[in-house]
Design an enzyme around this catalytic site. Structure first.
Site, PDB file in Angstrom:
ATOM      1  N   ASP A   1      -9.334   5.195   7.645  1.00  0.00           N
ATOM      2  CA  ASP A   1      -9.040   4.686   6.302  1.00  0.00           C
ATOM      3  C   ASP A   1      -9.829   3.410   6.037  1.00  0.00           C
ATOM      4  O   ASP A   1      -9.273   2.359   5.702  1.00  0.00           O
ATOM      5  CB  ASP A   1      -7.541   4.438   6.142  1.00  0.00           C
ATOM      6  CG  ASP A   1      -7.117   4.333   4.676  1.00  0.00           C
ATOM      7  OD1 ASP A   1      -7.879   4.819   3.806  1.00  0.00           O
ATOM      8  OD2 ASP A   1      -6.048   3.781   4.399  1.00  0.00           O
TER       9      ASP A   1
ATOM     10  N   LYS B   1       3.783  -5.780   8.591  1.00  0.00           N
ATOM     11  CA  LYS B   1       3.786  -4.604   7.728  1.00  0.00           C
ATOM     12  C   LYS B   1       5.033  -3.777   8.013  1.00  0.00           C
ATOM     13  O   LYS B   1       5.274  -3.372   9.148  1.00  0.00           O
ATOM     14  CB  LYS B   1       2.527  -3.758   7.961  1.00  0.00           C
ATOM     15  CG  LYS B   1       2.422  -2.568   7.013  1.00  0.00           C
ATOM     16  CD  LYS B   1       1.067  -1.880   7.133  1.00  0.00           C
ATOM     17  CE  LYS B   1       0.918  -0.808   6.081  1.00  0.00           C
ATOM     18  NZ  LYS B   1      -0.399  -0.148   6.123  1.00  0.00           N
TER      19      LYS B   1
ATOM     20  N   GLY C   1       0.818  -1.204   0.000  1.00  0.00           N
ATOM     21  CA  GLY C   1       0.000   0.000   0.000  1.00  0.00           C
ATOM     22  C   GLY C   1       0.843   1.242   0.000  1.00  0.00           C
ATOM     23  O   GLY C   1       2.060   1.208  -0.234  1.00  0.00           O
ATOM     24  N   GLY C   2       0.167   2.362   0.293  1.00  0.00           N
ATOM     25  CA  GLY C   2       0.862   3.645   0.252  1.00  0.00           C
ATOM     26  C   GLY C   2       1.932   3.781   1.311  1.00  0.00           C
ATOM     27  O   GLY C   2       2.850   4.592   1.170  1.00  0.00           O
ATOM     28  N   PHE C   3       1.833   3.012   2.401  1.00  0.00           N
ATOM     29  CA  PHE C   3       2.755   3.201   3.503  1.00  0.00           C
ATOM     30  C   PHE C   3       3.676   2.014   3.744  1.00  0.00           C
ATOM     31  O   PHE C   3       4.413   1.996   4.720  1.00  0.00           O
ATOM     32  CB  PHE C   3       1.980   3.496   4.794  1.00  0.00           C
ATOM     33  CG  PHE C   3       1.255   4.802   4.748  1.00  0.00           C
ATOM     34  CD1 PHE C   3       1.871   5.941   4.285  1.00  0.00           C
ATOM     35  CD2 PHE C   3      -0.059   4.873   5.157  1.00  0.00           C
ATOM     36  CE1 PHE C   3       1.195   7.139   4.245  1.00  0.00           C
ATOM     37  CE2 PHE C   3      -0.742   6.075   5.114  1.00  0.00           C
ATOM     38  CZ  PHE C   3      -0.111   7.214   4.652  1.00  0.00           C
ATOM     39  N   GLY C   4       3.640   0.996   2.926  1.00  0.00           N
ATOM     40  CA  GLY C   4       4.561  -0.089   3.154  1.00  0.00           C
ATOM     41  C   GLY C   4       4.097  -1.406   2.565  1.00  0.00           C
ATOM     42  O   GLY C   4       3.013  -1.511   1.991  1.00  0.00           O
ATOM     43  N   LYS C   5       4.941  -2.419   2.716  1.00  0.00           N
ATOM     44  CA  LYS C   5       4.652  -3.758   2.223  1.00  0.00           C
ATOM     45  C   LYS C   5       4.266  -4.661   3.388  1.00  0.00           C
ATOM     46  O   LYS C   5       4.713  -4.475   4.514  1.00  0.00           O
ATOM     47  CB  LYS C   5       5.876  -4.333   1.500  1.00  0.00           C
ATOM     48  CG  LYS C   5       6.283  -3.559   0.247  1.00  0.00           C
ATOM     49  CD  LYS C   5       7.496  -4.189  -0.425  1.00  0.00           C
ATOM     50  CE  LYS C   5       7.850  -3.452  -1.717  1.00  0.00           C
ATOM     51  NZ  LYS C   5       9.015  -4.062  -2.402  1.00  0.00           N
ATOM     52  N   VAL C   6       3.437  -5.661   3.072  1.00  0.00           N
ATOM     53  CA  VAL C   6       2.965  -6.598   4.080  1.00  0.00           C
ATOM     54  C   VAL C   6       3.420  -8.005   3.694  1.00  0.00           C
ATOM     55  O   VAL C   6       3.238  -8.434   2.550  1.00  0.00           O
ATOM     56  CB  VAL C   6       1.431  -6.559   4.214  1.00  0.00           C
ATOM     57  CG1 VAL C   6       0.980  -7.488   5.342  1.00  0.00           C
ATOM     58  CG2 VAL C   6       0.941  -5.139   4.461  1.00  0.00           C
TER      59      VAL C   6
END
Length: 681
Positions: free
Chosen positions: A483, A386, A367-372
Site C-alpha cells: 500500500d 493506530k 484511514g480505511g482501517f482505523g484512526k491514528v
C-alpha cells in the site's frame, strides 16, 4: 623424617595446583573463579570481596552502584563475525533490602573500558548515564537482570532479563523464567528472591546467535534458552575488551552477590564447582511488628463497633467497585501464545494515558482501517498509535502478531519504526515512532507556502526507494508493503521521507513465492495484474512507487475529476517532446531539469501495466543515483502508444472493480475484506 617428607611433598603439590589454578585464571582465553578469595578483580563503587571469597556488588545503601571486572583484557578477533565466539557462566543472588521488593538490578557486561565511575545508579544499573546512554560509540554489550520496571527504558516488567547493546532500551527481553526439563514447560524465576541462580551466556559468531539461559542452582543447564537473538556482534565488540559485572540500587535496594564465574572466549565456559562456592551471609533478623501497648481493660461501646464495621464494609464495597471499573477500563486480551512476544507488547493503560484517553484533539490521521493518535510515553518519547478494529480467530491473530513482531525488527532510516502492539477486546493497537511533519500527501497537496522544494522531493524519493530496496532484497525476508502511496509516506522533523503503515504488509522467504491471494491496496496505486492473480509481488510495490514518483514530480494526484489521469498526461507531454510541461508549476525554474525528466520517465516505466517491463528497486536506485543510464525513448514511439493503450485498459478495469466492491474513494485503501484481520491474511 618420613612425616616431614610427606609434609614437604604436600606443600609442593598444593603450590603447583594453586599455581595452575591461578594460571588458568590469567589465561587470555579463559578463566574460572570458584569464589573470589584469590582473585585480583578490578573493583569500583560499593563492590567488595568478603573474607570467604563472596563478591558483593552493592549493599542496601540507596542510589549506589558497584562494579567488578576481570583485570586482564580479553583479545578478540573481530575481523569477521565468523571468528567471534565466547561463553560465560556465573552464579548470582539478589537479596532484597526490604520484605516486599528489591532493586534495581545487575548486568554482565563486555566493555572497552573498566571505568564506570561516571555511570548512574537506579535504573541505569551502574552502566550508563543520561549523556552516553544509547551512543553507538559505547561498544558495550550487557545482559541485564532487572528487578524494577523503568518506563523510560521500555521495560516489560519488574522481573526480566534483557540484551542491551549500547543502550538500556533492550534489543530483546523476556520475563525471568527457565525451561524445566522435567515438566516440559517454562517456570517463573524471581530474580530478587535471595536464592542462588545460574546464568549461561553463549555467542556463536558463525551463526550470529546470542543465547541467554537461566536456572535455579539445583537444576542443570536447560536445553532451551530464555533469550535467543540473531545479532552480529562484530561491529559492537572491539578487539580488546573487559568483562565483568555492574549493579545499582535506588530507593529500593538489593544486596547483589556473585559467587562464582567462568569465561571462555574460544569454547564452552567451564562448570563451576558449586560445593566450593562461598555462602551467602545470613539474612538480618526481622523486626517484630510494632504493637501499641495495652491501656488497661478498655472496652469499646457496641454502637461504635457496629458503626466502624459498617464503615469498613462501605469502604471495601466502594474500593471493590472502583477496582472493577478501573480494571474493566484497561482490560486487555492476553493469551498464552503471546508470552514469546511480550517484549513487543504495550499495556493498554500505557497507551491510554499516552494519548490522553484517545481524545479527538490527539487525532492525527484516519484511514480505511482505523484512526491514528499522537501520544507521549512517560519517557517523553513521542509515538503514533493506530487503532484497528478486528474480528479474528486465534490462529489468524497469532500469525498477524508474529508478523508485527517480525516487522518490528526492521531497521532502516527510511522506514517508520514499528515499536509494538496491544490487543484489547475487538481492537488491535499498533505503535509507531511519531513523525512530526505528518504524511507526504498532506504537505504535497496543501496550500501551505512554501511547499516542498525540488531538492526535498528528490531526497524523499531516494529515501523511500532505499527503504523499499531494503524490504525487497536486503532484509532477512522479503517484505511486500502492498500500500505504497503519499498518505503512507511520513516526514520527520527534517522532511526526510519514511515509509510507514505496514498494516497490509506480507513477509516471505527469499527464493520462495508469496502465498497471499487477498486483493488489497489503493486503486490509483494498484498494479493491474493484482486483479488477475490477487498476488502481490515486489513488482506490484514498484508499480505503486512509480505513481508516487509521478505525483512528487507533477504535484498532481493520479486521478482527479475533470482532468486527464496523470499517466496519460505525462505520456502526452512526452509525445510532444515537452515532458517537462508535466512538472509541478510551483517548481518552475527551481528544479534540476535533467533530474525532473528522469523522475517523470522512470515513474512512467515503474507504472507500466506489464510487470516484466518495470525495473526492480535496485535498478530504480541505480537510475536515481546516476549509476545507470535510463534508456533513450523518442517521442511518438510505438512503445509509448502501446504503453498508453494497455495502461488505459488496465486502469479502467481497476476503477470499475473498485466501484463494484464499494470503494468510495480512489485515494483510500481498498480491500476485499471487511477488516485487515481475516482468515487468509
Amino acid at each position: 623424617m618420613a612425616a616431614a617428607a610427606l609434609r614437604s611433598l604436600y606443600f609442593w603439590i598444593t603450590f603447583i595446583l594453586s599455581f595452575n589454578t591461578l594460571a588458568l585464571a590469567q589465561d587470555q582465553n579463559q578463566f574460572i573463579y570458584n569464589g573470589f578469595l584469590e582473585a585480583k578483580l578490578h573493583l569500583g563503587g560499593n563492590a567488595t570481596i568478603h573474607p570467604d571469597g563472596l563478591l558483593q556488588l552493592t549493599n542496601t545503601s540507596e542510589r549506589q552502584q558497584g562494579y567488578a571486572f576481570h583485570p586482564s583484557p580479553i583479545k578478540f578477533n573481530t575481523s569477521s563475525s565468523q571468528s567471534l565466539l565466547f561463553s560465560t557462566y556465573f552464579v548470582f543472588a539478589m537479596v532484597p533490602g526490604s520484605l516486599t521488593a528489591g532493586g534495581h538490578g545487575m548486568t554482565f557486561v563486555i566493555s572497552p573500558s573498566m571505568d564506570f565511575s561516571e555511570a548512574t545508579a537506579t535504573s541505569y544499573l551502574g552502566l550508563f548515564n543520561t549523556s552516553n546512554n544509547g551512543l553507538p560509540t559505547n561498544h558495550v554489550l550487557a545482559i541485564e537482570l532487572d528487578t524494577v520496571e523503568s518506563p523510560e527504558f521500555k521495560d516489560i516488567d519488574d522481573n526480566h532479563v534483557g540484551i542491551d547493546v549500547n543502550d538500556l532500551i533492550s534489543n530483546d527481553s523476556a520475563p525471568a523464567t527457565y525451561f524445566s526439563e522435567e515438566e516440559g514447560t517454562n517456570k517463573s524465576l524471581k530474580l530478587a528472591s535471595g536464592n542462588l541462580t545460574q546464568v549461561w551466556i553463549d555467542y556463536n559468531g558463525a551463526e550470529n546467535v546470542l543465547n541467554v539461559t537461566l536456572a535455579p542452582i539445583s537444576d542443570p543447564k536447560p536445553s532451551r534458552p530464555l533469550l535467543s537473538m540473531v545479532i552480529d556482534l562484530s561491529p559492537i565488540i572491539l578487539e580488546s575488551v573487559y568483562v565483568g559485572f555492574t549493579a545499582s540500587t535506588g530507593t529500593i535496594t538489593n544486596n547483589h552477590f556473585v559467587l562464582g564465574w567462568s569465561f571462555n572466549k574460544s569454547g564452552k565456559a567451564d562448570s563451576i564447582e558449586v560445593s566450593k562456592l562461598p555462602s551467602l551471609p545470613p539474612p538480618p533478623p526481622l523486626s517484630p511488628l510494632s504493637i501499641p501497648p495495652e491501656k488497661g481493660n478498655q472496652k469499646l461501646e457496641p454502637t461504635i463497633i457496629v458503626s466502624v464495621a459498617a464503615l469498613v464494609v462501605v469502604l471495601i464495597t466502594i474500593g471493590g467497585a472502583v477496582y472493577i471499573v478501573r480494571k474493566k477500563k484497561y482490560e486487555e486480551v492476553y493469551e498464552d501464545w503471546e508470552r514469546e512476544y511480550s517484549p513487543h507488547r504495550f499495556s493498554y493503560k500505557t497507551l491510554y494515558k499516552a494519548t490522553r484517553d484517545f481524545k479527538d484533539n490527539g487525532l492525527i490521521g484516519e484511514g480505511g482501517f482505523g484512526k491514528v493518535y499522537r501520544g507521549v510515553l512517560p519517557s517523553s518519547d513521542q509515538i503514533a498509535v493506530k487503532r484497528v478494529s478486528h474480528d479474528s480467530g486465534e490462529q489468524t491473530m497469532k500469525q498477524f502478531v508474529a508478523e508485527i513482531v517480525s516487522m518490528g525488527r526492521l531497521r532502516h532510516r527510511n522506514l517508520v519504526q514499528l515499536l509494538g502492539y496491544c490487543r484489547r477486546r475487538g481492537e488491535l493497537l499498533l505503535v509507531y515512532d511519531f513523525m512530526p511533519n505528518g504524511s507526504l500527501d498532506k504537505v504535497l497537496y496543501s496550500n501551505i507556502r512554501p511547499n516542498l522544494n525540488w531538492f526535498q522531493r528528490i531526497r524523499i524519493l531516494r529515501g523511500v526507494a532505499s527503504g523499499l530496496l531494503y524490504l525487497h532484497e536486503d532484509w532477512e525476508q522479503v517484505v511486500l508493503h502492498r500500500d505504497i502511496k503519499p498518505g503512507n509516506i511520513l516526514l520527520d522533523a527534517g522532511l526526510n521521507g519514511k515509509l510507514g503503515d505496514f498494516g497490509l504488509a506480507r513477509l516471505y522467504d527469499h527464493g520462495s513465492n508469496p502465498e497471499t491471494t487477498i486483493l488489497a491496496g489503493t486503486p490509483t496505486h494498484m498494479a493491474p495484474e493484482l486483479l488477475r492473480t490477487g498476488k502481490a509481488t515486489t513488482s506490484t510495490d514498484v508499480f505503486a512507487f512509480g505513481a508516487v514518483m509521478l505525483e512528487l514530480a507533477s504535484g498532481r494526484k493520479p486521478k482527479e475529476p475533470g482532468q486527464v489521469d496523470l499517466v496519460n498526461w505525462v505520456i502526452d507531454c512526452w509525445n510532444r517532446g515537452a515532458i517537462l510541461e508535466a512538472s509541478d508549476p510551483r517548481l518552475e525554474g527551481l528544479c534540476v531539469e535533467e533530474q525532473m525528466e528522469l523522475v517523470l520517465k522512470l515513474g512512467l516505466f515503474c507504472s507500466h501495466p506489464n510487470p516484466a517491463t518495470r525495473p526492480s528497486m535496485r535498478q530504480v536506485m541505480q537510475y536515481l543515483d546516476g549509476d545507470a543510464k535510463f534508456p533513450d525513448i523518442s517521442p511518438n514511439s510505438n512503445l509509448l502508444d502501446a504503453f498508453r493503450s494497455s495502461y488505459n485498459e488496465a486502469s479502467n478495469t481497476i476503477m470499475a472493480f473498485s466501484s463494484l466492491i464499494g470503494g468510495s474513494s480512489s485515494s483510500h485503501t481498498m480491500s476485499t475484506m471487511d477488516s485487515i484481520l481475516v482468515v487468509g491474511r
